[in-house]
Design a protein around this motif. Structure first.
Motif, PDB file in Angstrom:
ATOM      1  N   ASN A   1       0.816  -1.215   0.000  1.00 42.29           N
ATOM      2  CA  ASN A   1       0.000   0.000   0.000  1.00 42.29           C
ATOM      3  C   ASN A   1       0.849   1.264   0.000  1.00 42.29           C
ATOM      4  O   ASN A   1       0.377   2.333  -0.369  1.00 42.29           O
ATOM      5  CB  ASN A   1      -0.930   0.012   1.213  1.00 42.29           C
ATOM      6  CG  ASN A   1      -2.019  -1.041   1.121  1.00 42.29           C
ATOM      7  OD1 ASN A   1      -2.522  -1.319   0.035  1.00 42.29           O
ATOM      8  ND2 ASN A   1      -2.370  -1.641   2.250  1.00 42.29           N
ATOM      9  N   ILE A   2       2.111   1.153   0.432  1.00 44.41           N
ATOM     10  CA  ILE A   2       2.994   2.323   0.445  1.00 44.41           C
ATOM     11  C   ILE A   2       3.603   2.453  -0.951  1.00 44.41           C
ATOM     12  O   ILE A   2       4.798   2.229  -1.172  1.00 44.41           O
ATOM     13  CB  ILE A   2       4.088   2.201   1.521  1.00 44.41           C
ATOM     14  CG1 ILE A   2       3.508   1.723   2.852  1.00 44.41           C
ATOM     15  CG2 ILE A   2       4.772   3.544   1.733  1.00 44.41           C
ATOM     16  CD1 ILE A   2       4.544   1.516   3.941  1.00 44.41           C
TER      17      ILE A   2
ATOM     18  N   GLU B   1      10.549   4.167  -2.136  1.00 42.51           N
ATOM     19  CA  GLU B   1      11.694   4.034  -3.034  1.00 42.51           C
ATOM     20  C   GLU B   1      12.829   3.241  -2.402  1.00 42.51           C
ATOM     21  O   GLU B   1      13.663   2.695  -3.118  1.00 42.51           O
ATOM     22  CB  GLU B   1      12.205   5.421  -3.444  1.00 42.51           C
ATOM     23  CG  GLU B   1      11.196   6.229  -4.252  1.00 42.51           C
ATOM     24  CD  GLU B   1      11.704   7.617  -4.587  1.00 42.51           C
ATOM     25  OE1 GLU B   1      12.869   7.927  -4.228  1.00 42.51           O
ATOM     26  OE2 GLU B   1      10.955   8.402  -5.191  1.00 42.51           O
ATOM     27  N   SER B   2      12.886   3.199  -1.068  1.00 39.14           N
ATOM     28  CA  SER B   2      13.950   2.473  -0.380  1.00 39.14           C
ATOM     29  C   SER B   2      13.380   1.784   0.846  1.00 39.14           C
ATOM     30  O   SER B   2      12.738   2.429   1.685  1.00 39.14           O
ATOM     31  CB  SER B   2      15.077   3.439   0.029  1.00 39.14           C
ATOM     32  OG  SER B   2      16.093   2.761   0.758  1.00 39.14           O
TER      33      SER B   2
ATOM     34  N   LEU C   1       5.485  -2.383  -5.426  1.00 37.80           N
ATOM     35  CA  LEU C   1       6.151  -1.114  -5.127  1.00 37.80           C
ATOM     36  C   LEU C   1       6.929  -0.702  -6.372  1.00 37.80           C
ATOM     37  O   LEU C   1       8.137  -0.877  -6.467  1.00 37.80           O
ATOM     38  CB  LEU C   1       7.075  -1.279  -3.919  1.00 37.80           C
ATOM     39  CG  LEU C   1       6.408  -1.732  -2.620  1.00 37.80           C
ATOM     40  CD1 LEU C   1       7.454  -1.946  -1.528  1.00 37.80           C
ATOM     41  CD2 LEU C   1       5.366  -0.724  -2.170  1.00 37.80           C
ATOM     42  N   ILE C   2       6.242  -0.131  -7.326  1.00 36.97           N
ATOM     43  CA  ILE C   2       6.815   0.107  -8.652  1.00 36.97           C
ATOM     44  C   ILE C   2       7.910   1.161  -8.643  1.00 36.97           C
ATOM     45  O   ILE C   2       8.691   1.257  -9.598  1.00 36.97           O
ATOM     46  CB  ILE C   2       5.711   0.510  -9.651  1.00 36.97           C
ATOM     47  CG1 ILE C   2       4.989   1.782  -9.167  1.00 36.97           C
ATOM     48  CG2 ILE C   2       4.726  -0.636  -9.839  1.00 36.97           C
ATOM     49  CD1 ILE C   2       3.987   2.309 -10.170  1.00 36.97           C
TER      50      ILE C   2
ATOM     51  N   SER D   1      12.548  -0.918 -11.282  1.00 37.97           N
ATOM     52  CA  SER D   1      13.251   0.321 -10.930  1.00 37.97           C
ATOM     53  C   SER D   1      14.412   0.082  -9.978  1.00 37.97           C
ATOM     54  O   SER D   1      15.119   1.027  -9.617  1.00 37.97           O
ATOM     55  CB  SER D   1      12.271   1.317 -10.286  1.00 37.97           C
ATOM     56  OG  SER D   1      11.238   1.675 -11.172  1.00 37.97           O
ATOM     57  N   LEU D   2      14.635  -1.172  -9.578  1.00 44.45           N
ATOM     58  CA  LEU D   2      15.612  -1.472  -8.541  1.00 44.45           C
ATOM     59  C   LEU D   2      17.036  -1.117  -8.981  1.00 44.45           C
ATOM     60  O   LEU D   2      17.496  -1.529 -10.046  1.00 44.45           O
ATOM     61  CB  LEU D   2      15.546  -2.956  -8.178  1.00 44.45           C
ATOM     62  CG  LEU D   2      15.970  -3.339  -6.760  1.00 44.45           C
ATOM     63  CD1 LEU D   2      15.082  -2.660  -5.742  1.00 44.45           C
ATOM     64  CD2 LEU D   2      15.937  -4.847  -6.586  1.00 44.45           C
ATOM     65  N   LYS D   3      17.727  -0.340  -8.124  1.00 40.99           N
ATOM     66  CA  LYS D   3      19.117   0.032  -8.362  1.00 40.99           C
ATOM     67  C   LYS D   3      20.063  -0.633  -7.367  1.00 40.99           C
ATOM     68  O   LYS D   3      21.236  -0.807  -7.656  1.00 40.99           O
ATOM     69  CB  LYS D   3      19.288   1.548  -8.272  1.00 40.99           C
ATOM     70  CG  LYS D   3      18.579   2.330  -9.361  1.00 40.99           C
ATOM     71  CD  LYS D   3      18.852   3.820  -9.229  1.00 40.99           C
ATOM     72  CE  LYS D   3      18.168   4.603 -10.347  1.00 40.99           C
ATOM     73  NZ  LYS D   3      18.432   6.063 -10.221  1.00 40.99           N
TER      74      LYS D   3
END
Length: 641
Positions: A386-387, A391-392, A412-413, A438-440
């Motif tokens: 839901n969050i 991003e991290s 979590l796009i 999007s994972l870095k």
């Protein structure tokens, strides 16, 4: 009306060039990006190739560092800036706009014209700008970056007090060898910005600084300074930014909260590692009506987290990590409407999180959630997805967490960093991780992972920059086509790293990988700067092409008895077979002797005017000084990002 103005000068203050230009209507972000692009272009075409850019917008800095996701409408400008950065060394940092009076004046000139105006000598500068050239800033921080011999030291002349109109004083990063902060600094009444961080001052901070009633920004970060009390801060009604990190505040521990609560204008408060041992459990009222950043990392609080912190509705970033807080995390944190960063990692595993309450809030803007070394009761619930703004996410080495990682995390796009070290999965690497496009950064150290590296799955993470799989039970081969494959090689096998062209860090140490050779194509990872393959079962010649030539630390290969060749001392036999053709690098080597050092300052002015302030110090110095300079910024980058 949006516009930009800029000036570039050498280390003696001699003007090299100045410019101004109007843009018409534009948002502050788009115009600041455009000013960054144009300013870089003007300086690079004049041969200034080592550049420090100071921007007043932290969001723009995050875009340029890849720490925030920009709107599609800004990506074109960002790509142009990235291309310009390839011509030299470019660093970005933050500065407050009020320190750029000269840049303000240039921008105001640009707002009256829609065409580019270039000025190449001092006599051609407009009269209202010329006098500001040497008086706008008094800042001597740059010297100590290169070599201690260039640091300011000794005694500060009281004649500095005669600069009645001085608004910006920066003496940070110098070497005043334990001298006390001069009391007379409190008499420079017009000061808006004072930075004495890491300048070599020591002793008690003088209460006379409380006379600087116009002060907006005060930075005193230093482990050699201390304060008996902080009540003098209540005399600074305009103070917005306060950084006293590392200052010994143990004597002021009992009442520091009440002092800060009397400063309603505060936007940022940083008290990292200050020896604070007490935090008021209650407040009669919360007066932090403007506070956006609260950093209380690494202090000695031994209490529950006070509920009044959850009443600071303006908070954007809250860091309470590595203290001795215990008990439940206030679930009302989830109701903070502007919160983007929450750091709650503990040092003693006594901080507890009840997932059912913690995730029931709205968390409308949360981007960073750090709960490492905490007690997380139960498994990670599916409701975490839901969050969607996240991003991290870091849950490393948390106690009492059980069960598998829910696949709901893939929703979590925007997730760019996932840290689950110590999460004992007793299973293979989840095959759904490739869905996190999007994972870095992915770190799964000490997770009891088994089986081979799923090349076909993780290979889809084309944005991945850092991969940590250390201290697991992985087996099998390092994928044979490591790095980008040529069309002739792609039919050999599908590789984990086939699309991972952006990979900067790769840690596969302490596993049981059985590849007979380290793939030569690993050298195609042209951004790779950190590698650890130690304590596996690798053998054969260590590749030396391209990027791997720069990784000269033999410890990254130890524990592999069959490996040979540089940087190890074991030599390879002359009859050892080749590992394949050497990849051809498309990089163009830049001559290090061509680099110069330039400082650029950007700020955002009224009416979306962009100011560009540049200080281009052309240094014909020996190689070791430049290396020291670059190393400093590399270390700063590692800490910030």
């Amino acid at each position: 009306m949006s516009s930009e103005g800029g000036v570039c000068r050498n280390e003696q203050g001699v003007l090299l060039f100045a410019f101004s230009e109007g843009y018409g209507v534009g948002s502050n972000i788009s115009v600041e990006l455009r000013a960054t692009n144009n300013g870089l272009h003007h300086c690079i075409t004049r041969g200034h190739l080592s550049i420090l850019i100071e921007l007043d917008s932290q969001l723009v800095i995050d875009f340029l560092a890849g720490a925030a996701i920009p709107s599609w409408k800004w990506k074109y400008l960002l790509s142009r800036i990235e291309n310009l950065k390839l011509f030299g060394r470019v660093q970005f940092t933050n500065i407050y706009r009020e320190g750029n009076g000269l840049a303000d004046a240039m921008a105001r000139i640009g707002s009256s014209s829609q065409s580019l105006t270039m000025v190449n000598k001092l006599a051609d500068l407009p009269a209202q700008v010329r006098g500001l050239l040497f008086l706008d800033k008094v800042g001597f921080w740059a010297g100590g970056l290169l070599d201690p011999a260039f640091s300011l030291s000794g005694r500060i002349d009281p004649a500095l007090f005669q600069l009645k109109h001085l608004q910006f004083l920066d003496l940070s990063l110098n070497a005043f060898n334990g001298a006390p902060i001069p009391d007379f600094l409190g008499s420079i009444k017009e000061l808006r910005h004072l930075n004495l961080s890491r300048a070599g001052f020591s002793g008690i901070i003088p209460h006379q600084l409380g006379n600087l009633t116009k002060l907006v920004s005060l930075k005193l970060s230093s482990s050699s300074l201390s304060a008996k009390n902080l009540w003098w801060l209540t005399s600074l009604p305009s103070l917005k930014y306060l950084d006293m990190s590392y200052v010994n505040l143990s004597m002021a521990s009992h009442d520091w909260v009440h002092v800060m609560n009397m400063s309603p204008s505060l936007i940022e408060l940083k008290l990292f590692r200050c020896g604070l041992s007490y935090i008021s459990p209650t407040l009669p009222y919360v007066n932090f009506t403007s506070l956006r950043v609260l950093d209380l990392r690494v202090n000695n609080f031994n209490s529950t987290i006070p509920n009044w912190i959850a009443n600071i509705s303006s908070l954007v970033s809250l860091d309470l990590s590595y203290n001795n807080f215990h008990g439940e995390v206030p679930h009302r944190f989830s109701q903070l409407p502007n919160l983007e960063e929450l750091w709650l990692g503990s040092t003693d595993d006594n901080l507890r999180v009840d997932w059912s309450e913690f995730l029931e809030g709205s968390w409308r803007k949360l981007k960073i959630l750090y709960l490492s070394f905490s007690q997380l009761h139960g498994g990670i619930p599916n409701s975490i997805w839901n969050i969607t703004s996240l991003e991290s996410l870091s849950l490393s080495f948390s106690e009492n967490i059980t069960g598998s990682i829910p696949r709901a995390i893939t929703k979590l796009i925007n997730l760019e960093s996932l840290s689950l070290d110590g999460y004992h999965m007793h299973a293979a690497i989840p095959d759904w991780l490739y869905e996190l496009k999007s994972l870095k950064r992915l770190t799964l150290k000490d997770c009891m992972l088994t089986g081979p590296i799923p090349a076909a799955r993780l290979g889809g993470l084309s944005s991945l920059e850092k991969l940590y799989l250390s201290s697991n039970q992985l087996n099998g081969n390092i994928p044979a086509a490591l790095g980008g494959l040529s069309s002739l090689q792609r039919n050999v096998s599908q590789s984990l790293f086939e699309n991972l062209k952006k990979l900067k860090s790769l840690y596969l140490d302490s596993n049981t990988l059985l590849s007979s050779l380290i793939p030569l194509s690993m050298s195609n990872l042209t951004f790779l700067s950190h590698l650890n393959l130690s304590y596996n079962n690798l053998s054969g010649r260590i590749p030396t092409g391209n990027q791997l030539r720069t990784l000269e630390d033999p410890s990254i290969y130890i524990g592999n008895n069959g490996l040979c060749g540089p940087p190890l001392t074991e030599k390879c036999g002359s009859d050892e077979t080749s590992q394949g053709p050497m990849p051809v690098s498309g990089d163009v080597k830049k001559d290090e002797e061509e680099y110069e050092i330039s400082w650029f300052y950007f700020a955002l002015g009224p009416g979306f005017a962009i100011e560009f302030w540049a200080f281009c110090g052309i240094l014909m110095l020996k190689k070791s000084w430049r290396i020291a300079y670059y190393r400093f910024f590399d270390e700063m980058k590692d800490r910030l990002f």
